[in-house]
Scaffold this active site. Structure first.
Site, PDB file in Angstrom:
ATOM      1  N   SER A 592       0.840  -1.199   0.000  1.00 48.48           N
ATOM      2  CA  SER A 592       0.000   0.000   0.000  1.00 48.48           C
ATOM      3  C   SER A 592       0.867   1.237   0.000  1.00 48.48           C
ATOM      4  O   SER A 592       2.014   1.227   0.485  1.00 48.48           O
ATOM      5  CB  SER A 592      -0.898   0.022   1.240  1.00 48.48           C
ATOM      6  OG  SER A 592      -1.573   1.253   1.366  1.00 48.48           O
ATOM      7  N   TYR A 605      -2.716  -0.226  10.643  1.00 47.02           N
ATOM      8  CA  TYR A 605      -2.680  -0.605   9.235  1.00 47.02           C
ATOM      9  C   TYR A 605      -1.408  -0.103   8.558  1.00 47.02           C
ATOM     10  O   TYR A 605      -0.712  -0.853   7.859  1.00 47.02           O
ATOM     11  CB  TYR A 605      -3.911  -0.037   8.523  1.00 47.02           C
ATOM     12  CG  TYR A 605      -4.003  -0.399   7.059  1.00 47.02           C
ATOM     13  CD1 TYR A 605      -4.445  -1.650   6.648  1.00 47.02           C
ATOM     14  CD2 TYR A 605      -3.653   0.522   6.073  1.00 47.02           C
ATOM     15  CE1 TYR A 605      -4.541  -1.980   5.306  1.00 47.02           C
ATOM     16  CE2 TYR A 605      -3.747   0.203   4.719  1.00 47.02           C
ATOM     17  CZ  TYR A 605      -4.181  -1.052   4.345  1.00 47.02           C
ATOM     18  OH  TYR A 605      -4.271  -1.366   3.014  1.00 47.02           O
TER      19      TYR A 605
END
Length: 715
Positions: A592, A605
């Protein structure tokens, strides 16, 4: 017409009068062609009658000549390639019967018969029809309206028996003729006509002809009569074999050893398959297939295995797909196969000997104009007590090769029961395998796709980004192993993929990336389905966006268990299989933009993604020596059809940025340099860029797919 289903015990009667009557209103020629297709599909639906892609059928009828408008005899016959079980009108070749038969006047003899194939083009009636096959004259010179040429195991068992001609004459009272082995072509067509005429001259009206070591010709004046004649002849052959099993003693000389239990066979096969695949892929990546069918086990466990296996097959259709002979592994069923290096060291000499045997076979039998030698590795590998592996360029070919070798086993079993099995002489086998016409057919085949011969497992591939990646890889030729923790979603994805790509391109397995045993089971499923794995994409994940004060320890652990530990464990298990194959491989980690960019409400996250990214670098540094490439794709804001937005993530990110959930797509697009919305297909394309062949010397890379986020630039 009375039902005939109970008449047969060894073949299936499938004719439906109501369906056949649907064609009654068609013009005569169209009706006969429709019935030909209907009959062909019925015959092809019963593998006891013919194997996949094998055999051909035909019909003759009067049709108006497009040039003169006058009725003229036309033959429709299955064209080159194809399968009668799925035959449609577009798969038929249509030829003028008179023109085809007139080619006898220019035929220069068996040494020149390959040139006749080009002349078939001068006999074409329907210019839009399929190219005629080499078997066209076998149908053209016979006078019957409907003809079936099939390869039933029961008939070939008699045709391949040492005294098959005598048995055929006695079994059918002289009503089935006999033509000895001859390669298919113009000359064989003339021999069929000669056999028919000679018997007619002696007052015998044949109902069929047996081709030595090859197959069966049967016919009728109507489609139904041909269908029934075929069923009755094959049924009689099968009955004869059944009546004789055991009369000469135990089948295949009796059992020499016992099989492992079913679960143990699967476990052994899954462990050995990647090693075998690596050894079989010395010239190109192969896809594998495994079966422990009872017929296979009876043969490979028998006393006669060592005598019969080296003889190879008889029927050309069988031989073309199974090679000159199988490789029999000298391994006990329960041998420990967990030590990859030891097993490879044990098996390598056997593969080298097989390749040397194949080279000698080629050198001994080749002609001055023979095509270059092809892959010297075995197609069929037999492990007594466990099962049969087959390897080929794709899954369908590997699976069909296994089916054909089972056909060959059936033939050997029947021939041995009634007489003695005989195989094709080596030279005749070579002449079929390296036939210039077969070579021309191979050269016409489409160029392999970039991922042909590759096996890909994408975690979390039943939906969202994972499914898009799997779909892209399948479109580019890869076999894909779909997986998910949700069985309903997985079933839906499988149905979609089978519909798009066919059953041979996809396998499925449940997979929980937080459980190492589940990961190992998924890889075993891949090994059993396809022989191993070449590409693994760590895509499975979850997303939790919360301020640190609201972020629970349990949520932190879930993030790290799935994203970091999951990636680690999948990679660990994958590397073990890739090292068994010794073919290298690709690992792609879907990470990501958040691995590089700090943002609010994202401690769990974002830090887990950062760990994934650095773990990718560490793995790339470690695995280069195995030629295993590890690369990273960094997406951002993949909203469409993505599971990442479930579970409150969208709400959390919207809150962090001070916008509504509905405004998120536009918000993410506007903050990128390219002002683009990112889709799952964009991530799939990035993954393909790494594995499609152009970046085969690249590892440790990060490819951003985020529309351009300057803060996420790696350098």
């Amino acid at each position: 017409m009375l039902p005939q289903a109970n008449t047969f015990h060894h073949v299936s009667y499938l004719w439906d009068d109501a369906k056949a009557a649907q064609f009654d209103q068609l013009p005569q020629a169209d009706r006969e062609v429709a019935l030909l297709i209907y009959r062909s599909n019925l015959l092809g639906a019963d593998l006891r009658l013919t194997n996949y892609g094998g055999g051909n059928t035909s019909c003759k009828a009067l049709a108006n000549d497009p040039l003169t408008g006058q009725p003229t005899p036309v033959m429709w016959v299955k064209g080159s390639g194809g399968d009668i079980g799925t035959l449609t009108r577009s798969g038929l070749a249509a030829l003028y019967v008179d023109r085809l038969r007139s080619l006898q006047g220019v035929y220069r003899g068996i040494e020149h018969e390959d040139e006749m194939v080009e002349l078939f083009n001068h006999c074409i009636f329907d210019l839009a029809s399929k190219a005629p096959s080499i078997d066209t004259p076998l149908h053209g010179f016979l006078p019957f309206n409907h003809i079936d040429h099939l390869h039933p195991d029961a008939a070939i068992a008699i045709a391949a028996a040492k005294d098959g001609q005598r048995i055929t004459e006695e079994l059918f009272g002289g009503q089935i003729g006999w033509v000895g082995w001859q390669k298919p072509g113009f000359d064989l067509g003339l021999q069929l006509k000669q056999c028919l005429d000679e018997n007619a001259a002696n007052g015998i009206q044949l109902r069929g002809i047996m081709l030595g070591s090859h197959g069966l010709f049967t016919w009728g004046d109507t489609a139904y009569e041909s269908y029934m004649n075929t069923l009755e002849v094959v049924e009689r052959c099968a009955e004869y074999l059944a009546d004789n099993y055991g009369k000469k003693g135990a089948v295949f000389g009796g059992a020499k050893l016992e099989s492992l239990p079913a679960d143990a066979r699967k476990a052994q096969a899954a462990q050995l398959a990647p090693i075998l695949r690596g050894l079989c892929s010395s010239e190109r990546h192969m896809i594998g297939h495994f079966t422990d069918d009872e017929r296979v086990l009876e043969f490979i466990n028998s006393s006669d295995l060592d005598r019969l296996a080296p003889m190879g097959t008889s029927c050309p259709d069988h031989f073309l797909r199974t090679k000159i002979s199988p490789l029999v592994l000298e391994m006990t069923p329960d041998q420990d196969v967990t030590d990859t290096n030891a097993i490879r060291e044990q098996l390598t000499p056997a593969f080298e000997q097989y390749r040397a045997m194949y080279q000698q076979y080629y050198d001994t039998c080749k002609h001055s104009n023979s095509p270059a030698i092809r892959d010297k590795n075995p197609v069929v590998i037999l492990w007594p007590g466990v099962g049969m592996f087959t390897f080929s360029k794709d899954k369908q070919t590997a699976r069909v090769s296994a089916e054909f070798y089972i056909n060959a086993i059936n033939v050997m079993k029947g021939a041995e029961a009634i007489s003695e099995y005989t195989s094709l002489p080596r030279q005749e086998a070579f002449n079929i395998e390296y036939w210039l016409l077969e070579e021309a057919k191979l050269q016409r085949m489409p160029k392999p796709k970039p991922l042909s011969g590759k096996i890909a497992l994408i975690t979390g591939s039943a939906g969202g980004i994972g499914k898009a990646i799997a779909k892209k890889f399948a479109q580019e030729g890869a076999c894909v192993v779909l997986n998910d923790i949700n069985p309903e979603r997985l079933d839906g994805a499988k149905e979609e993929f089978v519909g798009l790509f066919g059953k041979d391109m996809v396998a499925t397995t449940l997979l929980n990336v937080t459980e190492f045993a589940s990961i190992e089971d998924a890889l075993k499923a891949s090994c059993l389905a396809f022989g191993g794995v070449d590409i693994v994409v760590n895509n499975a994940g979850i997303s939790i966006s919360k301020p640190i004060a609201e972020h629970s320890i349990e949520e932190w652990d879930r993030l790290y268990d799935i994203l970091v530990k999951g990636q680690f464990m999948v990679t660990k298990a994958t590397v073990a299989v890739m090292r068994q194959q010794a073919l290298g491989g690709d690992i792609i980690n879907i990470v990501s933009k958040n691995a590089l960019v700090a943002g609010p409400n994202n401690a769990g996250y974002g830090s887990a993604k950062a760990a994934q990214l650095h773990l990718s670098r560490l793995n790339a540094a470690e695995l280069g020596g195995d030629h295993i490439r590890v690369n990273t794709v960094n997406p951002d804001a993949v909203i469409s059809d993505s599971n990442i937005w479930a579970g409150g993530w969208a709400e959390g990110r919207a809150k962090a940025y001070g916008v509504t959930v509905a405004e998120l797509p536009a918000y993410y697009a506007k903050r990128t340099l390219l002002n683009e919305v990112i889709l799952p297909d964009d991530i799939a394309n990035a993954c393909f860029a790494f594995v499609g062949g152009l970046l085969s010397k690249s590892t440790g890379n990060v490819l951003n797919v985020d529309g351009g986020v300057a803060m996420a630039f790696v350098r």
